[in-house]
Design a protein around this motif. Structure first.
Motif, PDB file in Angstrom:
ATOM      1  N   TRP A  42     -65.067  25.563 -48.095  1.00 12.41           N
ATOM      2  CA  TRP A  42     -64.696  25.710 -49.513  1.00 12.41           C
ATOM      3  C   TRP A  42     -64.966  24.465 -50.352  1.00 12.41           C
ATOM      4  N   ASN A  45     -67.025  24.978 -53.357  1.00 13.85           N
ATOM      5  CA  ASN A  45     -66.596  26.017 -54.285  1.00 13.85           C
ATOM      6  C   ASN A  45     -65.338  25.656 -55.060  1.00 13.85           C
ATOM      7  N   ASP A  46     -64.599  24.693 -54.571  1.00 13.08           N
ATOM      8  CA  ASP A  46     -63.317  24.359 -55.193  1.00 13.08           C
ATOM      9  C   ASP A  46     -63.137  22.842 -55.215  1.00 13.08           C
ATOM     10  N   THR A 123     -56.407  25.897 -49.165  1.00 10.66           N
ATOM     11  CA  THR A 123     -57.287  26.807 -48.437  1.00 10.66           C
ATOM     12  C   THR A 123     -56.639  28.164 -48.208  1.00 10.66           C
ATOM     13  N   PHE A 126     -57.511  31.185 -50.310  1.00  8.65           N
ATOM     14  CA  PHE A 126     -58.723  31.954 -50.067  1.00  8.65           C
ATOM     15  C   PHE A 126     -58.525  33.033 -49.005  1.00  8.65           C
ATOM     16  N   GLY A 131     -65.038  31.195 -47.379  1.00  7.74           N
ATOM     17  CA  GLY A 131     -65.379  30.252 -48.431  1.00  7.74           C
ATOM     18  C   GLY A 131     -66.689  30.505 -49.114  1.00  7.74           C
ATOM     19  N   SER A 132     -67.445  31.487 -48.690  1.00  4.45           N
ATOM     20  CA  SER A 132     -68.722  31.774 -49.319  1.00  4.45           C
ATOM     21  C   SER A 132     -68.847  33.266 -49.565  1.00  4.45           C
TER      22      SER A 132
END
Length: 571
Positions: A42, A45-46, A123, A126, A131-132
């Motif tokens: 992640w 992305n974050d 985390t 999510f 994470g993708s």
């Protein structure tokens, strides 16, 4: 550690407490490593995850350092236990840990506990996602293809000859048999055009006329045998629906055995083409289970598998893979011009054309990189913007999902944790710098990537295995001079994931800002004078590499070495 603490006298009243704190720290690190590996999914992305991951990695490094320092004194005491001056140095170390009733060990433990809790909280938002968001490909041709005519012709020729090849054991190219199946892998780094090539083949008129049935499935990075089997049936139904509606799948069918028998019925007595696009899964049993129902097709059937991983190609391939490299320079420039100038004539912008040529050279023939940067350049046709792009690293340029750097990050995410750490070390070397295992292994060793047994017996062998893993994943390529290099685009990725722990000083002026967190540093010989006023500030360094343009280690005099080891205790 019991032996060491048993030698301490009452001058260190908190020795037992230090022992308990160290034990807790040692027991915490495995959990921390698992969390850091999880957070890697992640971090791109974050920004909160990225922030806490940076802090957690720094605290984990500090924990490893203090544990290693304690073990050093323990070993020293075991060897020279009767030497009072050695005991005094040990006591000084212990007193430093517990000075002012605030243990250094407790401080590190507190940081680990706090950041671990924050990172776990971030985390957990999510859920079970890795994470993708998988980028699902389709068989539709979304763009024109340049420079792959040779590869298309190779596949078409194999298609015509596959019936003969299936029964031949003398083919130099054919490695093994799989019933009537010809399984042809297409291997290459992310963004090189594997999917585009597969789409062109799938939609080629000769292919359409040759096969009775065509199936396209994007396997992606989340392997689900039932789901992918069902998708193959659905893809087959699309072509067969008008003729044989009785084969339409029941949406409620979830039993794997029933799904596989249904798929077998689809391909039975037919010559088919199946494209398994973007395969990351490396479990041979799972992959064989995926294509087992396809064995009932007619001779001359073919499966195309696109992957970034040589291991996948080795597992599934019955024929030597097509290894897809960057486009030739002249063809690549044609593609880049189209992406960067659109319908405009580049000759009308001679200054931009000259800058564009220099940018294109840096992109290693990657079609996706041309589209990514070409789109950015076309949006701002000014010399200043184009010069900024030329002088920027790829990782410094903002990119969206589906662009080149996010595509390469998928390869990084799928590295095991120890290889992620090894990969970061590549950023210590400038672009186009030959990679030598005898340079890399000692740095990997300094970063704690070999166990004690491996350090003694297997350091060279283990380093070779790590190195080979990067080759198999297309991270490392062989140049025309027969030396091995990190792929140019992968170098940009390495720098982006190691900003806080690795630094390569290439410029004349020192630009390092994070002295407190950098663990690995490389500089050129002309900057040895930086030892006194800059390098000595990097107190947490584990490795320091002096390199020059002639590709050999720079020798330091004994006084410089003594100074470095005194100032940098973890070297």
């Amino acid at each position: 550690m019991e032996f060491l603490l048993s030698k301490l006298d009452t001058r260190v009243t908190s020795a037992k407490e230090v022992k308990n704190d160290l034990d807790r720290l040692i027991n915490t690190l495995p959990r921390v490593n698992i969390l850091m590996d999880k957070a890697e999914w992640w971090r791109f992305n974050d920004q909160h995850v990225a922030h806490f991951l940076k802090q957690l990695r720094d605290a984990a490094y500090d924990a490893e350092d203090v544990i290693a320092e304690f073990k050093y004194y323990e070993l020293q005491q075991q060897i020279e236990g009767k030497a009072n001056r050695r005991l005094l140095s040990l006591l000084t170390f212990i007193k430093d840990l517990v000075s002012n009733s605030t243990s250094k060990v407790k401080d590190i433990q507190g940081r680990l506990d706090f950041v671990t809790a924050e990172l776990e909280r971030a985390t957990d938002l999510f859920g079970s996602s890795n994470g993708s968001t998988p980028h699902e490909t389709t068989s539709f041709v979304t763009e024109s293809m340049l420079g792959r005519e040779k590869e298309v012709e190779v596949v078409l020729q194999l298609m015509q000859e596959s019936g003969d090849l299936a029964g031949s054991s003398n083919s130099a190219k054919r490695r093994k048999t799989a019933g009537n199946l010809l399984i042809l892998p297409i291997v290459g780094i992310g963004g090189v055009g594997k999917t585009t090539l597969a789409q062109q083949i799938y939609n080629n008129e000769r292919v359409k006329n040759h096969f009775d049935l065509r199936i396209w499935v994007c396997v992606s990075d989340r392997f689900d045998l039932k789901k992918k089997t069902k998708e193959m049936i659905e893809s087959a139904n699309r072509e067969l629906r008008n003729k044989e509606s009785e084969f339409d799948i029941n949406d409620n069918l979830t039993n794997l055995d029933s799904l596989q028998h249904t798929l077998k019925g689809k391909v039975q007595s037919r010559r088919y083409l199946v494209v398994l696009d973007d395969v990351w899964h490396e479990n041979s049993r799972d992959l064989e289970s995926l294509y087992n129902p396809l064995r009932s097709g007619l001779r001359g059937s073919m499966i195309l598998v696109t992957t970034c991983l040589s291991k996948v190609a080795e597992i599934v391939g019955t024929h030597d893979p097509i290894e897809l490299g960057g486009l030739p320079d002249n063809i690549y420039w044609d593609l880049f011009k189209k992406c960067a100038f659109g319908s405009l004539d580049p000759s009308s912008f001679p200054e931009l054309e000259d800058i564009g040529l220099k940018i294109a050279v840096k992109l290693e023939g990657s079609p996706l990189a041309a589209k990514t940067l070409g789109g950015i350049l076309r949006a701002n046709m000014t010399t200043r913007q184009w010069t900024n792009i030329l002088n920027s690293e790829l990782w410094q340029i903002e990119q969206a999902d589906g662009d080149i750097l996010p595509a390469l990050r998928v390869s990084y995410r799928y590295l095991p944790l120890h290889l992620k750490q090894c990969f970061s070390i590549f950023s210590l070397f400038p672009k186009y710098y030959p990679l030598y295992l005898n340079f890399l292994s000692p740095i990997w060793l300094a970063d704690g990537l070999f166990s004690r047994e491996e350090r003694i017996f297997l350091e060279e062998e283990k380093g070779h295995w790590y190195f080979q893993e990067f080759k198999n994943r297309s991270f490392i390529v062989r140049g025309e001079d027969n030396n091995t290099y990190l792929h140019d685009l992968m170098h940009d990725l390495a720098k982006s994931v190691s900003l806080d722990i690795c630094y390569c000083q290439e410029e004349d002026e020192w630009s390092l800002q994070n002295h407190d967190t950098v663990r690995h540093l490389s500089v050129y010989r002309k900057q040895i004078e930086l030892i006194d006023n800059e390098i000595s500030k990097c107190k947490k360094l584990r490795s320091l590499l002096f390199i020059d343009g002639l590709n050999y280690e720079t020798k330091l005099d004994s006084s410089s070495l003594r100074y470095l080891f005194n100032e940098l205790p973890y070297l």
